[in-house]
Design an enzyme around this catalytic site. Structure first.
Site, PDB file in Angstrom:
ATOM      1  N   PHE A 296     -25.044   4.626   8.193  1.00  0.00           N
ATOM      2  CA  PHE A 296     -25.382   4.802   6.762  1.00  0.00           C
ATOM      3  C   PHE A 296     -24.358   4.060   5.854  1.00  0.00           C
ATOM      4  O   PHE A 296     -23.048   4.189   6.033  1.00  0.00           O
ATOM      5  CB  PHE A 296     -25.191   6.261   6.405  1.00  0.00           C
ATOM      6  CG  PHE A 296     -25.926   6.650   4.930  1.00  0.00           C
ATOM      7  CD1 PHE A 296     -27.131   6.638   4.737  1.00  0.00           C
ATOM      8  CD2 PHE A 296     -24.958   6.525   4.025  1.00  0.00           C
ATOM      9  CE1 PHE A 296     -27.701   6.955   3.322  1.00  0.00           C
ATOM     10  CE2 PHE A 296     -25.362   6.536   2.710  1.00  0.00           C
ATOM     11  CZ  PHE A 296     -26.708   6.996   2.237  1.00  0.00           C
TER      12      PHE A 296
ATOM     13  N   ASP B 144     -16.686   0.125   7.162  1.00  0.00           N
ATOM     14  CA  ASP B 144     -16.897   1.005   6.137  1.00  0.00           C
ATOM     15  C   ASP B 144     -16.299   2.338   6.109  1.00  0.00           C
ATOM     16  O   ASP B 144     -16.735   3.209   6.938  1.00  0.00           O
ATOM     17  CB  ASP B 144     -18.548   1.044   6.160  1.00  0.00           C
ATOM     18  CG  ASP B 144     -19.000   1.878   4.957  1.00  0.00           C
ATOM     19  OD1 ASP B 144     -18.266   2.814   4.476  1.00  0.00           O
ATOM     20  OD2 ASP B 144     -20.237   2.052   5.167  1.00  0.00           O
TER      21      ASP B 144
ATOM     22  N   LYS C 190     -16.053   7.002  -2.789  1.00  0.00           N
ATOM     23  CA  LYS C 190     -15.884   8.390  -2.702  1.00  0.00           C
ATOM     24  C   LYS C 190     -14.839   8.991  -3.137  1.00  0.00           C
ATOM     25  O   LYS C 190     -14.604   9.409  -4.095  1.00  0.00           O
ATOM     26  CB  LYS C 190     -16.334   8.880  -1.231  1.00  0.00           C
ATOM     27  CG  LYS C 190     -17.873   8.598  -0.767  1.00  0.00           C
ATOM     28  CD  LYS C 190     -18.309   9.182   0.402  1.00  0.00           C
ATOM     29  CE  LYS C 190     -19.746   9.011   0.882  1.00  0.00           C
ATOM     30  NZ  LYS C 190     -20.718   9.740  -0.066  1.00  0.00           N
TER      31      LYS C 190
END
Length: 479
Positions: free
Chosen positions: A168, A253, A282
């Protein structure tokens, strides 16, 4: 020509200002209507989901690792806004940093200038990745992925991209092209060409994909968020070697795994890897002002911004805004001052040990994995005939439905907020604030133990819930 002093500016602004807007007051006035408002003006399907599973309690306050509903009940948040609130909700240091920006009259986003707060945050971030030299700021993790795609193609002169199954990387079109879950792609038409998906943790598959020397970058999560899938100890280091061999950039990532989540500042530190790009977002926001960043090597950056007439060939209007930069700086200060990386490692070790002990006691618990405070508890088909029959009934209706039999009682009976680790997934994921303490760990262990024990009582209340959920799922399938 007459120039106004800053004091004059503030006086004029005060004289001409509209009445103060008080969001807290508006919130209190309309809080009871939240679900009707969302169903009417926003995502009605999400409102239906929340009501179906009993999550429509109406949270009205957050503090640290806790949430409070409209009745005043306290919940332990093991979701942390999908990893956003690593330092907890409404941290006073973060609030003070944002207030300092708002009161300073800084010349924000002049655009035909450079940003001091952005330079300071870039300096701090790169100190955690000393093999990298440059930073690009964006507004989110998905924007950071989009930037990394462009940077990789510009630097290598290649179009190809490789990612892993179950990955993802975001939901914008470029990032979605690197998504390993088909449900997110369905219905959105053609995505980026020249993208290949390979199995995670499979070095022969990676080498086969890279052998043609047409791949610009291999995008990989050090630990996959969808499922909390762990690589073998040597996978990332060997993947980095393969990327060097075939002239492909390695992009880590760390949007979910970074900033202490796994008990190291970056998850790649567990595997002794120095990628060509590291993506963060985030937690860097502190939960208030979105921010994403690409940390990269100078030669890659210089391939993108290679002439003065290409100085703005890629950018993001709000990417370096002062509030986002202040949020990032304050978050890093809190992580260091409160030793949250170390706390993540210690509390994660405790919880992993507790869950592994449960796996030995309960046949429905098939695996426990993770690092730091990124933990997956995977459930699977039981051995005993009575439980197996109940399990198979749920799986026939909707694969992965069993996890709701764990997460819903955790929420309703024990006030613990968790998430299923992906569509059709059998794993409950813990992604709590890094501020978790021993009291919270007791709460987690006690609650999970009780709910998992109850799930072994078939037929029982948990399996009655399963029948209800299966009915809803079947009704949804039939339209």
């Amino acid at each position: 020509m007459t120039f106004l002093s800053p004091q004059d500016d503030r006086r004029i602004a005060s004289d001409d200002a509209a009445p103060n807007f008080d969001l807290a007051e508006r919130y209190a006035e309309r809080e009871a209507d939240r679900f009707d408002l969302h169903a009417t003006h926003l995502n009605e399907m999400w409102v239906r989901v929340l009501k179906t599973i009993g999550y429509d309690v109406g949270f009205v306050r957050g503090s640290g690792q806790y949430l409070f509903d409209r009745k005043g009940a306290r919940y332990l948040d093991l979701l942390s806004g999908w990893g956003v609130f690593a330092i907890g909700r409404n941290h006073p240091s973060l609030r003070a940093a944002l207030m300092s920006v708002l009161s300073a009259d800084l010349p924000n986003l002049v655009q035909l200038d450079v940003s001091v707060p952005a330079a300071l945050l870039a300096e701090r971030l790169l100190a955690y990745a000393p093999w990298l030299d440059k930073t690009f700021f964006a507004n989110s993790g998905a924007e950071a992925v989009e930037a990394a795609i462009k940077f990789a193609r510009a630097a290598t002169g290649r179009d190809g991209l490789v990612h892993c199954g179950h990955s993802f990387h975001g939901l914008t079109c470029g990032a979605l092209s690197l998504n390993g879950d088909a449900i997110f792609k369905k219905g959105f038409g053609s995505l980026l060409p020249n993208v290949r998906e390979i199995p995670f943790d499979d070095l022969p598959a990676l080498e086969a994909a890279l052998r043609g020397r047409d791949v610009a970058a291999f995008f990989v999560e050090p630990i996959q968020g969808k499922g909390v899938n762990m690589p073998k100890d040597d996978y990332l280091a060997e993947a980095a070697a393969l990327c060097r061999k075939y002239g492909t950039l390695l992009v880590a990532d760390e949007i979910q795994t970074g900033l202490g989540r796994t008990g190291k500042f970056f998850a790649i530190e567990h595997y002794r890897v120095e990628p060509d790009m590291v993506l963060v977002a985030k937690a860097l926001s502190g939960g208030h002002v979105p921010v994403g960043a690409v940390l990269t090597r100078k030669w890659i950056f210089d391939k993108v911004f290679d002439r003065m007439d290409r100085a703005v060939v890629h950018g993001s209007t709000f990417g370096k805004n002062d509030l986002a930069m202040a949020a990032g700086l304050a978050t890093l200060e809190v992580i260091a001052a409160e030793r949250l990386v170390e706390n993540s490692a210690a509390k994660g070790e405790r919880l992993l040990a507790a869950f592994r002990a449960m796996a030995e006691r309960y046949e429905l618990v098939h695996d426990v994995r993770g690092k730091g405070l990124m933990i997956g508890v995977e459930f699977g088909e039981p051995r005993s005939l009575k439980l197996k029959a109940a399990w198979n009934l749920l799986e026939t209706v909707n694969s992965g439905l069993f996890c709701q039999l764990i997460s819903i009682p955790l929420f309703e009976q024990h006030k613990v907020l968790t998430q299923v680790a992906g569509h059709g997934n059998h794993t409950i994921k813990l992604l709590p604030p890094l501020t978790l303490d021993d009291f919270d760990c007791d709460w987690v262990e006690r609650s999970f133990d009780k709910v998992i024990a109850d799930a072994h009582d078939a037929p029982g209340a948990v399996w009655s819930l399963g029948k209800t959920l299966a009915g809803h799922a079947l009704k949804a399938k039939l339209g």
